[in-house]
Motif scaffolding. Structure first.
Motif, mmCIF file in Angstrom:
data_model
loop_
_atom_site.group_PDB
_atom_site.id
_atom_site.type_symbol
_atom_site.label_atom_id
_atom_site.label_comp_id
_atom_site.label_asym_id
_atom_site.label_seq_id
_atom_site.Cartn_x
_atom_site.Cartn_y
_atom_site.Cartn_z
ATOM 1 N N LEU A 131 25.072 -15.143 -24.815
ATOM 2 C CA LEU A 131 23.901 -15.074 -25.686
ATOM 3 C C LEU A 131 23.032 -16.326 -25.554
ATOM 4 N N ALA A 132 23.710 -17.500 -25.325
ATOM 5 C CA ALA A 132 22.930 -18.721 -25.124
ATOM 6 C C ALA A 132 22.126 -18.638 -23.833
ATOM 7 N N LEU A 186 14.512 -14.538 -27.290
ATOM 8 C CA LEU A 186 14.718 -15.176 -28.591
ATOM 9 C C LEU A 186 15.301 -14.220 -29.627
ATOM 10 N N THR A 187 15.531 -12.970 -29.265
ATOM 11 C CA THR A 187 16.147 -12.022 -30.201
ATOM 12 C C THR A 187 17.678 -12.052 -30.113
ATOM 13 N N ALA A 188 18.220 -12.854 -29.216
ATOM 14 C CA ALA A 188 19.673 -12.913 -29.054
ATOM 15 C C ALA A 188 20.307 -13.503 -30.312
ATOM 16 N N ARG A 189 21.340 -12.787 -30.857
ATOM 17 C CA ARG A 189 22.059 -13.252 -32.049
ATOM 18 C C ARG A 189 23.545 -12.958 -31.866
ATOM 19 N N MET A 190 24.384 -13.810 -32.471
ATOM 20 C CA MET A 190 25.833 -13.607 -32.415
ATOM 21 C C MET A 190 26.271 -12.788 -33.620
ATOM 22 N N PRO A 191 27.235 -11.842 -33.453
ATOM 23 C CA PRO A 191 27.754 -11.078 -34.593
ATOM 24 C C PRO A 191 28.529 -11.980 -35.549
ATOM 25 N N THR A 232 21.028 -19.741 -36.449
ATOM 26 C CA THR A 232 20.004 -20.571 -37.085
ATOM 27 C C THR A 232 19.102 -21.204 -36.038
ATOM 28 N N MET A 233 19.707 -21.716 -34.963
ATOM 29 C CA MET A 233 18.926 -22.344 -33.903
ATOM 30 C C MET A 233 18.016 -21.334 -33.218
ATOM 31 N N ALA A 234 18.525 -20.119 -32.930
ATOM 32 C CA ALA A 234 17.700 -19.108 -32.279
ATOM 33 C C ALA A 234 16.508 -18.733 -33.139
ATOM 34 N N GLY A 235 16.724 -18.603 -34.445
ATOM 35 C CA GLY A 235 15.596 -18.292 -35.316
ATOM 36 C C GLY A 235 14.560 -19.403 -35.329
ATOM 37 N N SER A 236 15.015 -20.652 -35.327
ATOM 38 C CA SER A 236 14.073 -21.774 -35.316
ATOM 39 C C SER A 236 13.269 -21.815 -34.023
ATOM 40 N N LEU A 237 13.947 -21.558 -32.877
ATOM 41 C CA LEU A 237 13.226 -21.546 -31.619
ATOM 42 C C LEU A 237 12.198 -20.420 -31.568
#
Length: 854
Positions: free
Chosen positions: A246-247, A255-260, A276-281
């Motif tokens: 995902l990273a 930027l839509t990648a998220r971990m379950p 949290t980091m993905a949402g901020s980016l």
């Protein structure tokens, strides 16, 4: 198995009081849960593996001890057989001597009885038990008693001729003693064989135990490692791999990648932090993309444009940076004079040539690279920005642009172009050309903010193009000077066949001062020269020309290699004074070699230059061993001459250090590569000695050592040696007696008749008479006359005096002074060369070949 292993660990952790994430919330207990389980699993695995391998090592050590004892038994048994054979040899050779009285048996008997004490003592020392050692001592004592008390006396009686030596009583006594010794040997070997059999049984048993222990230990270790690996994979590796995947998606722009959300121990904290980091980016990246795009474009242009000092390459770098990041299509047009390194013509409407074109498609209706184009810069001032760039946001509505470009406007609009920016390439108030940026095919038209980017791109490119233009001009000037100073074509030589390569450097440093030369010398000899001047550019090329001229001038004086380099060194020392304001300190290296096809000897001296290689006729490659003196310009240090004898057909390889040394290539490695290249290409040499095969070796060596443009000038000179046959050279010793002059003339005339050279006979007779007379009158012994027949007829007279003859015009009543003048007028060339034993006066006469005009 993995689940059971995890349950075992959880139970052990619970008994030890380790806090679990499930019962303690997401605080300190959760952070410590995964660490505690991992540490406990690792400790348990380490203990179990250590126990298994400890048992294995114990079994192996037991097996080693058994094998060692077995080897000792085998050695003792072999030693016993050796001692037994020695006793048998003593008995046999004794009996043979007693019967035949032949000395050969006595000699063998001496050897056998002399070896017995040491070998018997060795048997005692290597016996494996006390009982065996006792038997060995009895064998040693019995054997020594046999030799001392029986065999030696019998030999002595036989030597005296005593008949008792062969009597029945003596023979039976010897048999009794030998049988007693053999009985001891049988007991020893029987006991040792029994011990060996027992040890072999023990070894087999130990091997079985070791095999079982190894199988159990390895099997248990494999099971434990598999269980531990499965546990770590399920608890740590799979979640981390999912996070890495995902990273990677996030790094690639998804930027839509998220971990379950699993919430399992520390992995849960990793999931929360990642999301949290993905949402901020995702929220901030869109705001910075535009600014970063512009800055990145200009930065990449600064890094990519101007990497070489080639005008066309710089233009191609510019369009590659611009397409497709800034424009859909881009072209660069330059003045023809700029491409040639000259100043661009002043004024608008100068002829331009398209040097670069790039686009998202290949079918654009734009002039191809290499064609002449009309400058589009003369447009109304209202269409330009303050710096001179032309900006047309909408081509379809711009009547001014369509009126100035009637021929291509229709094609461009039909193709789908919608916007353009033309930025002039100015540098120091010189208009060198223009760069044009196009957009179309649904792309957003240019905006006014894009004009600044286009002007910045054009400014960076203009500086790089102007640098390349100036470099091209300077390089062409230096190359022209260098070509004019280097030999245009090396002359054919009777002494050697020549092939060479010269490549100027392709770097920004400019051409260097490397040179090579082949200089004909007297007596069919030839001088081979390779040199290198420190530095690059016009001054290095000019200095190279002066040194080459100096070498040729000094070679005409027929100096030895060390003397020539000494004179050249003094010249280089004085060069910086004349160039102090421009070049500063100067220096150079040089290798000067003289090859004589008559003696097949090559004399050479080096001034800081690498020694040459020699390819022998059988293909072996060797380096000439000799002392490389200091570089030219150091002063005060001597140069040494090295002499080598070369077989006919040998190839002498001279080269500059640019071929074997660079920043990426150490000198030692470069010399090894050159040796290998010469060795591999030596097989392609034509045994018949054609020049084409020698030239092919040059090309092969250059291709093998140079993967790209050289970092320094490269010179390679290959010279295949020839040798004059014995029927082409004749030498006579001349007594210091004036009455022998007539005999010298007769010898020369007879030799020319043998060579069927009647035409030069009269001139040769006069020349020989004058030169021999001068040597007898003004020189000293020894005096020699030598005739050489090759492409010319050469006459040489040598004597032991170092006085140099002078050509002068004799007055009417002078008795002398006409000899050398006569020689100079009758021959094609003449001269003098000095050696350590005296001097030689030589002259040449041209010979007419059968096809030559008379």
């Amino acid at each position: 198995m993995t689940f059971a292993f995890e349950q075992l660990l959880l139970g052990a952790a619970a008994e030890c009081g380790a806090p679990m994430a499930d019962g303690g919330g997401p605080g300190k207990a959760a952070r410590r849960g995964l660490f505690a389980l991992t540490a406990l699993a690792g400790a348990l695995l380490a203990v179990l593996v250590a126990v298994a391998f400890g048992v294995l090592f114990w079994s192996i050590n037991d097996l080693r001890d058994a094998n060692l004892a077995e080897r000792h038994s085998v050695a003792a048994e072999n030693q016993a057989r050796l001692v037994d054979n020695l006793v048998l040899d003593v008995e046999t050779h004794q009996r043979g001597f007693v019967i035949s009285r032949q000395p050969v048996f006595l000699q063998a008997w001496d050897v056998s009885q002399g070896h017995f004490p040491a070998q018997a003592q060795e048997l005692v020392s290597i016996s494996t038990s006390t009982a065996q050692r006792s038997l060995a001592q009895q064998i040693a004592q019995g054997g020594e008693s046999y030799i001392r008390d029986y065999s030696t006396p019998v030999i002595n009686m036989a030597q005296r001729g005593d008949p008792r030596a062969s009597s029945v009583a003596v023979t039976l006594d010897g048999k009794r003693r030998v049988d007693a010794l053999r009985s001891l040997f049988d007991r020893y070997t029987t006991t040792e064989s029994a011990a060996l059999t027992a040890r072999e049984a023990t070894t087999d048993s130990d091997a079985q135990h070791a095999t079982i222990a190894a199988a159990v230990g390895i099997g248990a270790s494999v099971l434990l490692i598999a269980a531990y690996s499965g546990y770590m994979t399920r608890v740590v590796v799979w979640p981390v791999r999912r996070a890495a995947r995902l990273a990677t998606q996030l790094a690639e722009g998804d930027l839509t990648a998220r971990m379950p959300r699993t919430g399992a121990r520390e992995i849960g904290q990793l999931e929360t932090a990642f999301n949290t980091m993905a949402g901020s980016l995702e929220s901030s990246l869109e705001q910075a993309q535009e600014a970063h795009r512009r800055l990145r474009l200009l930065y990449d242009a600064g890094m990519a444009v101007g990497t070489s000092l080639d005008v066309a390459q710089t233009a191609r770098e510019l369009v590659r940076v611009a397409v497709p990041r800034f424009a859909d299509f881009a072209t660069v047009d330059l003045a023809v004079s700029v491409l040639q390194g000259g100043e661009p013509a002043s004024g608008d409407g100068s002829p331009l040539r398209r040097v670069a074109r790039e686009g998202v498609r290949d079918d654009a209706p734009l002039d191809p690279v290499g064609g002449s184009v009309q400058s589009a810069l003369p447009v109304p001032l209202t269409g330009r920005s303050g710096s001179g760039a032309m900006f047309v946001r909408d081509l379809r509505t711009s009547t001014a642009w369509q009126a100035g470009n009637r021929q291509e406007a229709g094609r461009v609009l039909d193709y789908g172009m919608n916007s353009l920016i033309i930025a002039p390439l100015f540098e120091q108030d010189l208009l060198m050309g223009a760069v044009t940026f196009w957009r179309g095919h649904g792309s957003k038209p240019f905006e006014k903010e894009d004009v600044a980017d286009a002007e910045e791109l054009a400014s960076k490119a203009a500086v790089a193009i102007d640098n390349a233009r100036r470099y091209t001009r300077e390089r062409e000037t230096a190359l022209t000077l260098q070509r004019s100073l280097l030999p245009q074509q090396l002359p054919e030589q009777p002494a050697v066949q020549i092939a060479y390569r010269y490549l100027p450097t392709g770097t920004r440093a400019g051409v260097g001062g490397d040179w090579l030369d082949v200089i004909p010398l007297s007596g069919t000899r030839v001088a081979l020269v390779v040199g290198d001047v420190v530095g690059h550019g016009i001054h290095a090329a000019a200095t190279m020309g002066r040194l080459r001229t100096a070498v040729r001038t000094l070679a005409d004086v027929d100096l030895q290699p060390d003397e020539l380099l000494t004179q050249l060194d003094d010249l280089v020392i004085h060069l910086p004074r004349a160039y102090e304001s421009t070049t500063g300190e100067l220096g150079a290296t040089c290798l000067y070699a003289i090859y004589d096809p008559i003696s097949r000897r090559c004399s050479l001296a080096s001034a800081g230059h690498p020694q040459p290689f020699v390819i022998t006729p059988d293909g072996a490659v060797t380096a000439v061993s000799g002392h490389a003196g200091p570089p030219l310009g150091v002063g005060g240090l001597p140069f040494e001459t090295t002499e080598v004898e070369l077989a006919e057909g040998s190839v002498l390889a001279l080269y500059s250090d640019g071929l074997v040394h660079s920043r990426e290539l150490d000198l030692g490695q470069g010399l090894d590569r050159l040796r290998q290249a010469l060795a591999s290409s030596a097989e392609s040499l034509d045994p018949a000695g054609s020049v084409g095969s020698l030239d092919a070796v040059c090309g092969t060596v250059m291709d093998a050592l140079l993967a790209g443009p050289p970092a320094d000038d490269v010179a390679l000179l290959l010279a295949r040696t020839r040798a004059l046959s014995s029927d082409q050279v004749v030498t006579w010793d001349i007594p210091a007696d004036p009455t022998f002059v007539a005999r010298a003339r007769a010898l020369a005339t007879e030799q020319l008749e043998m060579w069927r050279l009647e035409e030069p006979s009269f001139v040769t007779e006069l020349v020989v008479s004058e030169l021999v007379t001068n040597a007898i009158r003004y020189g000293s012994s020894p005096i020699q006359l030598r005739l050489i027949r090759d492409t010319a007829l050469i006459c040489e007279v040598s004597d032991g005096s170092n006085t140099a003859p002078h050509l002068r015009r004799a007055r009417i009543f002078d008795e002398g002074g006409r000899g050398l003048l006569l020689v100079a007028q009758l021959t094609q060339r003449w001269g003098t060369r000095h050696s350590t034993t005296g001097k030689t006066i030589w002259c040449e006469q041209a010979l007419h070949t059968p096809g030559q005009e008379q």
